[in-house]
Design an enzyme around this catalytic site. Structure first.
Site, PDB file in Angstrom:
ATOM      1  N   LYS A 257       3.627  52.567   9.111  1.00 42.67           N
ATOM      2  CA  LYS A 257       5.059  52.537   8.729  1.00 42.67           C
ATOM      3  C   LYS A 257       5.082  52.595   7.359  1.00 42.67           C
ATOM      4  O   LYS A 257       5.996  53.395   6.656  1.00 42.67           O
ATOM      5  CB  LYS A 257       5.843  51.616   9.435  1.00 42.67           C
ATOM      6  N   ASN A 258       4.534  51.749   6.489  1.00 42.92           N
ATOM      7  CA  ASN A 258       4.719  51.620   5.129  1.00 42.92           C
ATOM      8  C   ASN A 258       4.177  52.749   4.265  1.00 42.92           C
ATOM      9  O   ASN A 258       4.742  53.017   3.259  1.00 42.92           O
ATOM     10  CB  ASN A 258       4.219  50.217   4.558  1.00 42.92           C
TER      11      ASN A 258
ATOM     12  N   CYS B  25      13.709  43.114   4.983  1.00 44.87           N
ATOM     13  CA  CYS B  25      13.773  41.741   5.769  1.00 44.87           C
ATOM     14  C   CYS B  25      13.964  40.593   4.612  1.00 44.87           C
ATOM     15  O   CYS B  25      13.647  41.017   3.700  1.00 44.87           O
ATOM     16  CB  CYS B  25      12.105  41.520   6.228  1.00 44.87           C
TER      17      CYS B  25
ATOM     18  N   ASP C  43       1.946  40.325   5.298  1.00 45.27           N
ATOM     19  CA  ASP C  43       2.667  40.916   6.380  1.00 45.27           C
ATOM     20  C   ASP C  43       1.876  40.578   7.813  1.00 45.27           C
ATOM     21  O   ASP C  43       2.324  40.623   8.906  1.00 45.27           O
ATOM     22  CB  ASP C  43       2.659  42.375   6.650  1.00 45.27           C
TER      23      ASP C  43
ATOM     24  N   ARG D  32      13.134  39.438  -3.643  1.00 41.76           N
ATOM     25  CA  ARG D  32      12.406  40.616  -3.757  1.00 41.76           C
ATOM     26  C   ARG D  32      12.960  41.468  -4.840  1.00 41.76           C
ATOM     27  O   ARG D  32      13.831  42.550  -4.774  1.00 41.76           O
ATOM     28  CB  ARG D  32      12.495  41.465  -2.433  1.00 41.76           C
ATOM     29  N   PRO D  33      12.860  41.080  -6.177  1.00 38.40           N
ATOM     30  CA  PRO D  33      13.268  41.829  -7.300  1.00 38.40           C
ATOM     31  C   PRO D  33      12.774  43.189  -7.409  1.00 38.40           C
ATOM     32  O   PRO D  33      11.627  43.497  -6.678  1.00 38.40           O
ATOM     33  CB  PRO D  33      12.738  40.938  -8.546  1.00 38.40           C
TER      34      PRO D  33
ATOM     35  N   ARG E  18      12.016  47.902  14.026  1.00 41.74           N
ATOM     36  CA  ARG E  18      11.986  48.572  12.874  1.00 41.74           C
ATOM     37  C   ARG E  18      10.404  49.080  12.404  1.00 41.74           C
ATOM     38  O   ARG E  18      10.373  50.052  11.715  1.00 41.74           O
ATOM     39  CB  ARG E  18      12.241  47.509  11.555  1.00 41.74           C
TER      40      ARG E  18
ATOM     41  N   ASP F  41      12.563  44.648 -10.672  1.00 41.71           N
ATOM     42  CA  ASP F  41      12.546  44.776 -12.201  1.00 41.71           C
ATOM     43  C   ASP F  41      11.013  45.604 -12.474  1.00 41.71           C
ATOM     44  O   ASP F  41      11.134  46.423 -13.632  1.00 41.71           O
ATOM     45  CB  ASP F  41      12.296  43.302 -12.831  1.00 41.71           C
ATOM     46  N   GLN F  42       9.970  45.619 -11.790  1.00 42.32           N
ATOM     47  CA  GLN F  42       8.965  46.141 -12.105  1.00 42.32           C
ATOM     48  C   GLN F  42       9.065  47.869 -11.780  1.00 42.32           C
ATOM     49  O   GLN F  42       8.606  48.602 -12.700  1.00 42.32           O
ATOM     50  CB  GLN F  42       7.449  45.727 -11.560  1.00 42.32           C
TER      51      GLN F  42
END
Ligand code: UD1
Length: 430
Positions: A22-23, A117, A305, A122-123, A397, A125-126
């Protein structure tokens, strides 16, 4: 509201086919709209996140031919908008890959801020730092991330944290930038390599994916390709722990054993038998599983995960185990549910201390997120009696046909839609 109802106790036995990752597929779909030519993606998992992303690219004008459940042809030649404000897109984390893809192709993108999720803050910024380095301006307004560049120019970018999402996003945009880009401290996950491979098959010039330095020489344009998604390392790992926790014997087919090494080595440590083949892995559990320590880390370390799934297995293994979560700060929410099933687990900060118990007992529990939801299903399979898992929309999902694959392995599990259906299941299976 759909639920899973499970009667625990069956040892999983048999063979299971692992779907595409999925990812990886989420990023590949974004990459597919970077060309005017048609792109065929095979081994695509038929899961909710993928289907939402497909609907969102259709919403901006891509034509998607769903050849069958696991194959699409994407034609991005008619894309008429760079604004992805699709109602459901906020629900999937990887919506941000459309930023890198559209920025690369059109020098402009506006995408609803990602959700996904709830496993931490979960920023992004990068991602923003990377786009800025390529010469793009980035603004957040009215729940949208807006980015624009007069021209994308290759740059030298050092990632302050190892981020899968930021590495892939910058790689997407830089593939069509003017000049060379170097990403240092890049993520090394198999799906980073998969995206680089697909982009290269479309004419990009990307080297070093899979190491912590990725070098990209921007090209003028990308062309069509046909590409198969890599097998899902996390789906595979989930079935491996389901086999272990139920003391079963399962052959996982269509996997890349190398991608599963961190998982296989933990299973060996706790006393399972692992047999590796070219594209398959067998996991054999037993009644004498023992404790271990594990810390989540970026690839090739143990994946975050896979943290809830190993915790469930350790909850029914002898001795005291310590599980340390070092990637996301809010990933132990499922522990309260496991404790209701009789697990002996104490969470202190980012560490769970697990004292193995002889058995879990079925209960009604809620899936707090995708992977923890799958882990609660494993708990139900290993537990005595009936377990009902609520909020399985999270599980859907990311897992294709989860209950069907488990049923084929002998699990007593059904998807139900009402209290009556739960009662009927209990009556049927006794
Ligand atoms: C991806 C996966 C997710 C997995 C995670 C880690 C997808 C769609 N999701 O998520 O399933 O759990 O990798 O393997 O592929 N960070 C920052 N700033 C940023 C980006 C990330 O500080 O701009 C931090 C995060 O808060 C986290 C760490 O970096 O602590 C790793 O996150 P990242 O690898 O980016 O995860 P995702 O790409 O969101």
């Amino acid at each position: 509201m759909e639920q899973y109802v499970i009667k625990g106790g069956a040892k999983l036995q048999g063979e299971v086919d692992i779907s595409g990752a999925k990812n990886a597929a989420l990023a590949l779909i974004a990459a597919a709209i970077m060309t005017e030519d048609k792109v065929t993606i095979t081994n695509l998992p038929d899961v909710r996140d993928i289907n939402v992303l497909i609907e969102s690219i259709q919403d901006i004008g891509a034509i998607v031919d769903r050849v069958d459940r696991n194959q699409v042809v994407i034609d991005g030649s008619k894309i008429s908008s760079v604004t992805v404000d699709y109602e459901f897109i906020k629900k999937i984390r990887a919506s941000y890959y459309l930023l890198g893809a559209l920025l690369g192709r059109f020098n402009k993108a506006e995408v609803a801020l990602p959700g996904g999720c709830d496993i931490g803050t979960r920023p992004i910024d990068q991602h923003i730092k990377g786009f800025n380095a390529l010469g793009a301006r980035v603004m957040i307004e009215h729940g949208m991330i807006k980015t624009k560049a007069d021209e994308l120019i290759g740059s030298h970018i050092y990632m302050d944290v190892v981020s899968v999402g930021a590495t892939i996003n910058v790689m997407l945009a830089a593939a069509l930038a003017n000049g060379r880009t170097v990403i240092e401290n890049a993520a090394k996950e198999p799906h980073v390599v998969d995206v680089a491979n697909m982009l290269n098959s479309m004419g990009a010039n990307i080297k070093g994916a899979g190491t912590d330095v990725i070098r990209i020489k921007g090209v003028e344009s990308l062309h069509g390709t046909e590409y198969a998604v890599i097998p899902d390392q996390i789906e595979a790992g989930t079935f491996m722990f389901a086999a272990a926790a139920t003391r079963g014997n399962v052959l996982l087919k269509n996997v890349i054993p190398k991608h599963l090494e961190a998982i296989s080595s933990k299973l060996l440590e706790i006393g399972c038998t692992i047999e590796e083949y070219d594209d398959a892995v067998r996991v054999i559990g037993n009644d004498n599983l023992r404790s271990t320590h594990v810390k989540t880390l970026p690839y090739p370390g143990y994946p975050t995960d896979m943290q809830p799934q190993i915790a469930v297995t350790l909850a029914v293994s002898r001795g005291t185990s310590i599980v340390t979560e070092s990637i996301f700060e809010n990933r132990f929410k499922y522990v309260a549910e496991l404790v209701r099933m009789g697990a002996n687990i104490k969470v202190e900060g980012n560490t769970a201390i697990i004292n193995g118990v002889d058995e879990l007992t079925g209960a009604e529990v809620s899936a707090p997120d995708l992977r923890a939801g799958a882990a609660l299903v494993i708990a139900g399979l290993a537990a005595k009696g009936f377990t009902v898992v609520d909020d399985i929309i999270y599980i859907q999902r990311g897992y294709e046909n989860f209950e069907v694959k488990l049923q084929k392995l002998g699990a007593c599990i059904e998807k139900v839609n009402s209290e009556q259906e739960v009662a009927k299941f209990k009556l049927k299976v006794g």
